[in-house]
Scaffold this motif. Structure first.
Motif, short mmCIF file in Angstrom:
data_model
loop_
_atom_site.label_atom_id
_atom_site.label_comp_id
_atom_site.label_asym_id
_atom_site.label_seq_id
_atom_site.Cartn_x
_atom_site.Cartn_y
_atom_site.Cartn_z
N TYR A 39 58.41 33.84 22.26
CA TYR A 39 57.62 34.94 22.83
C TYR A 39 57.13 34.58 24.23
O TYR A 39 57.24 35.38 25.16
CB TYR A 39 56.42 35.25 21.93
N GLN A 43 58.25 36.52 27.71
CA GLN A 43 57.26 37.25 28.51
C GLN A 43 57.19 36.72 29.93
O GLN A 43 57.16 37.50 30.89
CB GLN A 43 55.88 37.15 27.85
N ASP A 212 52.01 43.51 26.64
CA ASP A 212 52.78 43.38 25.40
C ASP A 212 51.91 42.75 24.33
O ASP A 212 51.01 41.96 24.63
CB ASP A 212 54.02 42.51 25.62
N ARG A 214 52.59 41.27 20.11
CA ARG A 214 53.63 41.06 19.10
C ARG A 214 53.06 40.25 17.94
O ARG A 214 52.28 39.32 18.16
CB ARG A 214 54.80 40.30 19.72
N ASP A 229 57.31 43.80 15.96
CA ASP A 229 56.67 44.83 16.77
C ASP A 229 55.57 45.54 16.00
O ASP A 229 54.69 46.15 16.60
CB ASP A 229 57.69 45.88 17.24
#
Length: 244
Positions: A39, A43, A212, A214, A229
């Protein structure tokens, strides 16, 4: 002012020697780390327009890993080419991190210090990582504001933590502490867990634009982790860009 809670620091100071023991008290973090790292890399690459498949995609980026522990994230960031500062208020953690980095031939600037002290020293970073720490600080909103201030304009702040849900109580406390005994009882305080909505609001108030969020989900059947998600009910990550 400081966000440090001495009692929380003492908990992790007592476990410092076990940071790199994949079967020890930090086993849950070692299991989750590949997904968490995926992740983070995704990002950062997206926000800075970088090719994550390049040999050293983070060359030229200065990254702060605040609450770095034994260096589970600092080391991969350094391997990806970033200039890394790993900071932790627990001196025992920093000693372990320094030794392990040296053994791996990695150059990482580890410091036994706080986010507030770094800010007082006019430090600035392209990326600020605050992973599994915001639920342990004395004043979460003030800590988020400090992370904002440590990021350069246009910089990225990434945080991961535990949601405050019935499911997280079952997984992080009953499961990890009481049943599996991966962590000592009392490592986590469910009342200090923060919902994604609360953390996003703290970011906005600090001047960060959430880009974002997650979930990081554990599957007890496959005994593995994945990004989601939709499911942010236990572990989750959120990233925000400094806009002001």
């Amino acid at each position: 002012m400081t966000s440090i809670d001495p009692a929380e620091i003492a908990k992790f100071e007592a476990m410092a020697a076990e940071w790199w023991d994949t079967k020890g008290k930090f086993k849950p973090l070692h299991m989750m780390n590949p997904v968490r790292l995926d992740y983070i890399v995704t990002q950062i690459a997206a926000e800075f327009g970088l090719d994550r498949n390049a040999p050293r995609p983070f060359d030229g980026l200065r990254i702060l890993d605040i609450g770095c522990g034994g260096g589970l994230i600092s080391e991969p960031m350094a391997r990806l080419g970033a200039t890394v500062v790993g900071a932790d208020a627990a001196e025992g953690n920093i000693a372990v991190a320094r030794l392990h980095a040296e053994q791996q031939g990695l150059k990482i600037d580890y410091r036994a210090t706080t986010a507030e002290s770094l800010l007082q020293d006019d430090e600035a970073f392209d990326v600020v990582l605050a992973l599994e720490i915001v639920e342990h600080v004395a004043e979460p909103a003030e800590f988020v504001a400090t992370c904002h201030d440590l990021a350069r304009p246009g910089g990225l702040v990434l945080m991961s933590t535990l949601n405050r849900t019935v499911k997280s109580f079952g997984a992080a406390i009953i499961g990890a502490e009481w049943v599996m005994r991966w962590l000592p009882k009392g490592t986590h305080d469910w009342d200090r867990f923060i919902t994604p909505e609360e953390l996003a609001q703290m970011m906005v108030q600090a001047g960060l634009a959430p880009v974002d969020r997650r979930g990081m989900v554990f599957n007890p059947i496959t005994w593995g982790w994945s990004l989601s998600d939709r499911d942010l009910t236990v572990n989750y990550a959120i990233s925000g860009r400094r806009t002001v």
